[in-house]
Write a protein that holds these residues in place. Structure first.
Motif: not given
Length: 169
Positions: A154-164
């Protein structure tokens, strides 16, 4: 055509424009948006990035994410990219925005003031193969399991955005 991103301060005041790849090399804050799409079962659409992408190729991410052009609203940009990448139109609503910074490898950084939109879609896609290798819907439980077992898919930003996103809902 050279693609420019809109540089901003944390209050979203425009500071100027910069070529997209240079902004990602420099790690400077710029405008972005992310779209999460869901089907009637509540499953989230994932997009697999095309192999030709200059960073994070073939990684799974949210339905659409990109950058507004100068003079374009976040919503206009989100709708434009839905059409350009997935070949679809659907109603979107903005849910929140936040700032994040992520190392995406290869000396590149995503440092974005990201506006997150949500929509529903239950029809066929007309994928732009230069942008998207594949799409699939997944339950949030299965997504959590896949993220735990294979985070590098998975993309790094997706992990961050999904958590947010989960923090807000």
């Amino acid at each position: 055509m050279e693609e420019l991103v809109v540089l901003v301060n944390p209050q979203d005041n425009v500071l100027g424009l910069m070529e997209k790849q240079q902004a990602h090399i420099n790690g400077v804050l710029h405008r972005a948006f992310s779209v999460f799409l869901f089907n009637e079962k509540g499953e989230m659409l994932l997009q697999q990035r095309a192999d030709e992408k200059y960073h994070s190729p073939l990684k799974w991410t949210n339905a659409v994410c990109s950058h507004p052009r100068n003079g374009e609203t976040y919503l206009e940009a989100a709708n434009r990219r839905l059409k350009e990448e997935l070949g679809i139109e659907t109603e979107l609503s903005e849910k929140f925005h936040f700032i994040y910074k992520a190392d995406v490898g290869g000396g590149l950084w995503e440092h974005e003031l990201d506006h997150v939109f949500v929509g529903n879609f239950n029809a066929e896609f007309n994928l732009n193969k230069n942008e998207v290798a594949a799409v699939r819907y997944i339950s949030l439980e299965d997504l959590d399991r896949e993220l735990a077992e294979n985070p590098d898919n998975f993309t790094e930003w997706f992990k961050i955005i999904l958590a947010e996103y989960k923090h807000h809902f």
